[in-house]
Design an enzyme around this catalytic site. Sequence first.
Site, short mmCIF file in Angstrom:
data_model
loop_
_atom_site.label_atom_id
_atom_site.label_comp_id
_atom_site.label_asym_id
_atom_site.label_seq_id
_atom_site.Cartn_x
_atom_site.Cartn_y
_atom_site.Cartn_z
N CYS A 1 2.15 -27.95 22.53
CA CYS A 1 1.64 -27.57 23.85
C CYS A 1 2.17 -28.49 24.94
CB CYS A 1 0.13 -27.56 23.84
SG CYS A 1 -0.59 -29.05 23.20
N ASN A 2 2.65 -29.67 24.57
CA ASN A 2 3.13 -30.59 25.59
C ASN A 2 4.64 -30.68 25.68
OD1 ASN A 2 0.85 -31.47 26.83
ND2 ASN A 2 0.42 -33.02 25.28
N HIS B 1 15.88 -40.70 22.00
CA HIS B 1 14.79 -39.86 22.49
C HIS B 1 13.95 -39.31 21.33
CE1 HIS B 1 12.67 -37.11 25.16
NE2 HIS B 1 12.86 -36.16 24.25
N GLU C 1 -0.79 -41.75 20.37
CA GLU C 1 -1.58 -40.79 19.59
C GLU C 1 -0.68 -40.17 18.51
OE1 GLU C 1 -5.19 -40.19 20.23
OE2 GLU C 1 -4.46 -42.13 20.85
N PRO C 2 -1.16 -40.10 17.30
CA PRO C 2 -0.26 -39.81 16.19
C PRO C 2 0.02 -38.33 15.91
CG PRO C 2 -2.42 -40.37 15.36
CD PRO C 2 -2.51 -40.43 16.86
N GLN C 3 -0.62 -37.39 16.63
CA GLN C 3 -0.46 -35.98 16.26
C GLN C 3 1.00 -35.54 16.25
OE1 GLN C 3 -2.35 -37.17 18.58
NE2 GLN C 3 -4.24 -36.02 18.94
N MET D 1 -18.46 -34.15 27.64
CA MET D 1 -18.06 -35.49 27.21
C MET D 1 -19.12 -36.11 26.30
SD MET D 1 -16.61 -38.51 29.55
CE MET D 1 -16.02 -37.54 30.90
#
Lengths: 478, 277
Positions: A50-51, A103, A118-120, A197
């Site tokens: 998604c990113n 890269h 973050e490891p995802q 939250m």
Amino acid sequence: MDTMIFLVGLNHRCAGVDVREKFALTSVADFEKSLLAACPLREVMALSTCNRVEILVVADSDRCAGIDLAEAVLRHWAEICAGPLDVLREHTYRHAGLDAVTHLFCVAASLDSMVMGEPQILGQLKTSYRKAVETGTARVIINRLLHKSFSVAKRVRTETAIASSAVSISYAAVELAKKIFGELAGKTAMLVGAGEMAELAATHLLASGIEKLYITNRTYSRAQELAKTMHGEAVFFEGMVEKLRDVDIVISSTGSPTAIIRAKDIREVLKKRRNRAMFFIDIAVPRDIDPDVNALDNVYLYDIDDLKEVVEENMSARQGEAVKARAIVDVETQAFATWLKSLALQPTITDLLGRAEDVASRELAKTLKRLGDVDDETRLALEVLVTSVSRKLLHEPICFLKRRTREEGTAERFIDMTRRIFNLDADTVNEDAHLDRRTVDDEAIDDETQDCECCRSDGPEPLAPKNKEDQPEQEDQK
Amino acid sequence: MILPELLPILVIALYFLGTVLFVVGSALRHEVLKNAALALAALGFALHSLDLLHLLVGAEAAQNLIAGRFLFCLLGWGILFIFLMLWWRLKLKFLAVVAMPLALMLYLAANATVGINTKLPPMLSGLFFFLHIGTLFASMALLAMAFGAGLAFMHLEKRIKTKAGLKQFQKDMPSLDTFDRVNHFVSLCGFPLYTLGLASGYVWAWLSARRVFSLDPKEIMALIVLGLYAYLFHQRLVMGWRGRKPAVMAICVFLLTVLSMLGINFLVPTTFHGFKP
């Protein structure tokens, strides 16, 4: 026949969410194959989350002289996604050669992620790679590159503190709770009011072993509803303060304009619970909990700003660690460049002969030592013997490599194979390195580090691996 | 015999290496180093025990018992013993930061006081010796641990209370609750031991000299400490004190005992509690 590595892609920094969703490849089947058919490429791998979207391609420079490869890939990409090419061109970045390698390493090590560390992303990269292996679009160079990127990610994770501190509000709250209570098992939490939250924080607490979760809300039915989804127990809002004597952690996020938990109430509560520590997390604005509560002994109160500060501090600590991580990436990029250069025919032949000569001279020295005094003639004969055996043994493989290179223009696959069979790069391979593709990729040779018979014995031994029919015992006796 | 001569040097070397290694390991967040440090300390502890045993069973046992060296040796041993207990029970590696340097210092002090003998009385033997010295030393060792845990607690609590943010070092520290449990353990076990130690001292004084209280500065100090210790014990167990207050209290009590032990022994001319030559 130089190899070119190219990477085109877009990420959260250079493309807005509308562009990212337009050009996402998550629902495109066999993008790699179609790209391979459309452009003169050798290897392709695409990562789409998604990113970000990253398309990694490997090509021969002489096969695609005069073609703007990155442009060709972009054109195909735009076509597949039915989007405008100029928008895509505007929002993508292109990396070539070692820049592309750097890269990719950064992406794998999560240095390029939205939340750094973050490891995802590593899992997503592994999935994409597996897909490319299955469709057969990942070969020698992408194989090596991806395996290296996984090990870079591992090094960065273990050698730097990049992923060691919480960078989200709810994780920061859990981390603080652990610092106060030690283990969270057996502790009780209460959720006052509802809010995304607060619920997230409660979920994290539950995941860290909280034993019981009370939920209270001004509207009791809402509390019951939440209690059902979060496996908690609903409590009447009026009975909240009374219940606090059993509660260690309170997460509050009501819309109340004034404080609902006051210092004097808590003083009473503390007496009843014999000063066992309490941790209040106030996520509401305006605040739900009287700030004076923090002045009481054994009570710790964090409001949303305090937590944000913790997160920001951790974030900046990660930035500092990122410098160390970049250094690791640079070193590994150089190592990869060295490997890439060695993938040509001539260096491999040199390495092979060097290895053979090395083994021959070592074994010769051992034998001479055992024989004791020998005259020069015998020594010379022995020298000639070992060198010619080792050379002759390598003659056929070298001819094979040369022939393949001549016929196909490139023999990278066989050169790589040769380098691995003879372990010319002195790599160490983890036992579980290929677990994830053991069933898929039959090219892999997993036994690089295993002992083989010819390395083990100290006796007079043949220089090349023995045939199975040979009887080692008999040889020893001779 | 070579062993007894080499033993102290070995023990000192092991404790020293262990302390340095542990501090370095903590700074570098290196678990292997820390464990190696603890292993060294444990080895040192074993040799230390051997040293003590040697003092106890040797031909000059009776003389050794009242030697300053033996007493310091015993105190250092006690501290390490309590630390090892806490490590085993509470998994509290962190207190090695306090226990190891203390044990090292006391062992060094023990070897510096060779030749100094207490003028301890003929009747203080066997049962009374261990009732008096053993219990007092054990409670002091416990207090030393509570001292370390208390300092750590106050430091960590201040960081959390003032929201100053946790540095890597504080992130590696055990939780507040763990330190509080040390304090609880010390209050629970230390106070009865200390009381027993004092009481046996008075009983012995009465038996030997028909006099319970001799206005010895150390005895006065000991009574003050007992009072504070009793207060801590009471507040902690009956009133449910937790956290900062008992931590501060334990620190004070420990400092007072150190003062009474060292200050009075070496600075004030005392009747019979001193280790003076």
